[in-house]
Design an enzyme around this catalytic site. Structure first.
Site, PDB file in Angstrom:
ATOM      1  CG  ASP A 193     -12.616  -8.956   2.520  1.00 13.94           C
ATOM      2  OD1 ASP A 193     -12.775  -7.849   1.476  1.00 13.94           O
ATOM      3  OD2 ASP A 193     -12.239  -8.668   3.308  1.00 13.94           O
ATOM      4  CD  GLU A 235      -4.789  -7.856   2.098  1.00 11.01           C
ATOM      5  OE1 GLU A 235      -5.610  -6.906   2.425  1.00 11.01           O
ATOM      6  OE2 GLU A 235      -3.583  -7.408   2.010  1.00 11.01           O
ATOM      7  CG  ASN A 261      -0.855  -6.875  -1.041  1.00  8.51           C
ATOM      8  OD1 ASN A 261      -1.516  -7.624  -1.939  1.00  8.51           O
ATOM      9  ND2 ASN A 261      -1.560  -6.706  -0.123  1.00  8.51           N
ATOM     10  CD  GLU A 305      -2.822  -1.361   2.426  1.00 12.03           C
ATOM     11  OE1 GLU A 305      -2.586  -0.426   3.310  1.00 12.03           O
ATOM     12  OE2 GLU A 305      -3.388  -2.303   2.620  1.00 12.03           O
ATOM     13  CG  HIS A 318     -10.219  -5.601   0.941  1.00  6.06           C
ATOM     14  ND1 HIS A 318     -10.464  -6.811   1.496  1.00  6.06           N
ATOM     15  CD2 HIS A 318      -8.904  -5.346   0.830  1.00  6.06           C
ATOM     16  CE1 HIS A 318      -8.985  -7.024   2.115  1.00  6.06           C
ATOM     17  NE2 HIS A 318      -8.159  -6.279   2.120  1.00  6.06           N
TER      18      HIS A 318
END
Length: 702
Positions: free
Chosen positions: A284, A282, A217, A174, A254
């Protein structure tokens, strides 16, 4: 037919003292996009867990794991059953690993890594450099040299602790700002070290572990047109252009209830075209809609370099977004409808497999024992660098010829093997003084290999005549099995059901005739041992000539099996016995590495294997264990607990981690099915009593 013989007409020789000259004339692989090619598995191999099904196409399906929840039996049961990769949720972040300067605490992360290793799950390291969850002592550093030294020491110490246990690292996390600026976000690293801190972190990580995948990432980089996505893309492109070591890009994914943006697959494809792997790291999705999850997984499956998917938690109650119920299991640990949609998108089925499944309870895609006979399933192991020297243990002779009224067989040779649909499927040459043919047998465990029925393939459309040295694999883009073999030309047959020995088509040839470069160099050798392997863009056909040359031809993935051209000498040796025949090329799982092994004849007249590695199928090849004194596999570096039944380690094939055209093998705990024979046997080569045995690596680091 050019050659009515199988190879190996050996004359007297003494290679000792000969100068071995390697000329590795190699073509670079052309980077070609493969439009919408999902590595679909045939229906009969559909698995019943996420990790097992993902592994069918060489991918992983993982989850974020919290060490504090491993004692929860429901949590651990799902973890161990469903996933073949894990990412520590917080345990590898800086404020856990190095809360005080120079004082490292690996305990919580070690707990997760140990649990994963014991269940055959790969580990992603998350994360080395991140502006968040950072101890205050790091954030207060204002001197560039001090911060650079602190960052480099943290990266090096952490990676060294987990070297060989973590296959991929989120090196920097990030680093880009939200919104339309396309700039790096403010952080102590950015503010003190400037834009170069990301490159510095990657170079330091590569120096610490040359074998691990190094990833950048981030979140909100899934939509291709967004400024943040474009900024990360420019950075990766720049890194690849300048040789900065970056291997993969992680897309956190996400998502809201709508799931991925329409351009998500385009984004993955465009990054992959830069020469990096892409991973969903990651995942979801709010309220876990079935369509949104399926679309996300399909986007990955349609990009050959999308190597894996990780969901950020197991049950909804474990999620950082618990109020949005974004995961595949509800709070009680029950599968939600989205689970089925994901499994289907991966190519599997939630129902009990009607035809049997190659998945173990640990979520692996193959069964391969570490001991003989009758051992339990072996999980896919974490990636590790191949060693520079090997040691092996051999079984006794597991498979012998089974002559019948019409087949007077002396030797069983040249095996090819895949584990598929709950069985090992072995194809081999059968040899006698009158010539060569092919045979097929299958069994569920190596202890049953000797009693398996032998099906002679000349009874079907494959027909009679000279057929030898088979290789079998599933060509996923066509959902078809291929059997490659030699007939005097390089030939192949196809089948939709590997277990049907009468289902193979009549032989077809890859070439209209022997390529000119082979004709010009073969001398008094034989054109033998064809071997096909594909990457995400091209397929390559290797062959040998028993005269010191290894040849390679190339076609595109889309054209296969047609279009093999550009035949070149991929490798050569002035001593023909040092580069004789039986070449194998494999992709090493979880790495950027390919392994080449070639059979040689030693100064004692015995067969053994040399090995090389490369970052590309097209080379160039670097020696690994490549000499008589340090061989890849030879009787001298093999123990025989059941008795030394052979002094030759000859033509065979690795036990693969899958069965498709990528020919992927584990990076450790290797096994090799080979041919050996009674050391006292002599006479006509075609009549020698070859048998099949299994080598198991004994010096694995994982």
């Amino acid at each position: 037919m050019n050659l009515p013989h199988r190879r190996g007409r050996r004359g007297p020789h003494d290679p000792r003292g000969r100068r071995r000259v390697w000329a590795l004339g190699l073509l670079a692989a052309t980077a070609m996009a493969v439009p919408g090619t999902a590595n679909a598995a045939p229906d009969a191999t559909r698995a019943t867990t996420l990790g097992a099904q993902a592994a069918q196409s060489g991918r992983y399906f993982g989850t974020a794991v919290a060490a504090g929840k491993l004692g929860d039996t429901t949590y651990s049961a799902i973890l161990n059953r469903e996933f073949n990769a894990v990412t520590p949720e917080n345990e590898m972040k800086w404020d856990t690993i190095e809360r005080s300067r120079g004082s490292f605490n690996f305990g919580p992360a070690d707990q997760i890594v140990g649990q994963a290793t014991s269940h055959g799950q790969r580990v992603r390291g998350h994360t080395l450099v991140w502006h968040s969850q950072l101890p205050s002592w790091v954030g207060s550093i204002t001197d560039a040299n001090t911060l650079r030294g602190v960052m480099n020491n943290h990266i090096t110490t952490t990676i060294n602790h987990y070297k060989g246990k973590v296959f991929a690292w989120d090196v920097v996390n990030e680093a880009f700002a939200d919104g339309g600026s396309g700039q790096h976000r403010p952080s102590v690293f950015q503010n003190v070290l400037g834009d170069g801190f990301i490159e510095q972190a990657f170079r330091t990580a590569r120096a610490a572990d040359p074998s691990a995948k190094l990833c950048y990432n981030d979140y909100n980089i899934e939509n291709w047109s967004d400024a943040k996505t474009q900024a990360v893309y420019r950075m990766v492109r720049d890194f690849k252009t300048r040789g900065v070591p970056i291997d993969c890009v992680g897309f956190q994914a996400h998502f809201g209830t709508g799931g991925p943006p329409a351009s998500f697959q385009t984004t993955l494809s465009n990054f992959a075209a830069l020469g990096v792997d892409v991973q969903i790291t990651e995942l979801d999705i709010a309220q876990a809609p079935t369509t949104a999850y399926a679309n996300t997984v399909r986007a990955c499956m349609n990009v050959p370099r999308c190597t894996g998917i990780t969901v950020w938690g197991i049950r909804d109650s474990d999620s950082w977004r618990a109020g949005e119920n974004p995961l595949l299991f509800d709070r009680g640990g029950n599968k939600k409808p989205a689970y089925q949609s994901v499994l289907t998108a991966l190519g599997g089925t939630a129902a009990t497999a009607a035809h049997g499944s190659p998945a173990s309870r640990a979520g692996t895609a193959k069964r391969s024992p570490t001991a003989l006979p009758g051992s339990a399933a072996r999980p896919v192991t974490s990636a590790a660098a191949l060693p520079s020297a090997f040691s092996w243990s051999s079984s006794g002779a597991l498979m012998s010829p089974k002559p019948d009224a019409t087949h007077n067989i002396a030797g069983l040779k040249d095996p090819s093997v895949v584990y598929y649909n709950g069985k090992y499927h072995v194809f081999a040459s059968v040899a006698s003084s009158s010539g060569y043919g092919l045979v097929y047998l299958s069994f569920t465990d190596w202890s049953q290999a000797g009693s398996a029925t032998h099906h002679y393939l000349d009874r079907g459309a494959l027909g009679t005549g000279y057929r030898a040295a088979p290789q079998v694999f599933y060509f996923a883009p066509q959902k078809t099995w291929y059997l490659v073999y030699q007939t005097g030309n390089a030939s192949y047959s196809t089948n939709t059901d590997i277990s049907n020995p009468n289902g193979w088509s009549a032989p077809r040839n890859f070439y209209s005739s022997m390529p000119d470069i082979i004709r010009q160099n073969i001398g008094n050798g034989y054109w033998v041992d064809m071997w096909v392997i594909c990457d995400s863009a091209n397929c390559y056909l290797f062959s040998s000539d028993d005269n010191g040359h290894l040849y390679r031809s190339q076609t595109s993935l889309a054209q296969f099996p047609n279009g093999f051209t550009n035949t070149v000498i991929a490798a050569q040796d002035a001593n023909k016995y040092a580069l004789f025949e039986a070449s194998n090329v494999y992709k090493v799982q979880g790495t950027n590495q390919y392994l080449l092994i070639v059979e040689a004849i030693g100064s004692d007249g015995r067969r053994y294997f040399r090995s090389w590695t490369s970052g590309s199928i097209a080379g160039s090849w670097t020696p690994l264990a490549a000499s008589e004194s340090n061989p890849f596999a030879r009787a001298a570096n093999t123990t025989f607990p059941s008795g030394a039944w052979t002094k030759d380690i000859s033509h065979g094939e690795m036990i693969r981690a899958g069965y498709d055209q990528t020919l992927t093998i584990p990076s450790c705990k290797l096994q090799y099915l080979y041919q050996g024979k009674d050391p006292a046997a002599s006479g006509d080569y075609n009549s020698l009593p070859w048998r099949l045995g299994l080598l198991t690596q004994t010096n694995s680091t994982c």
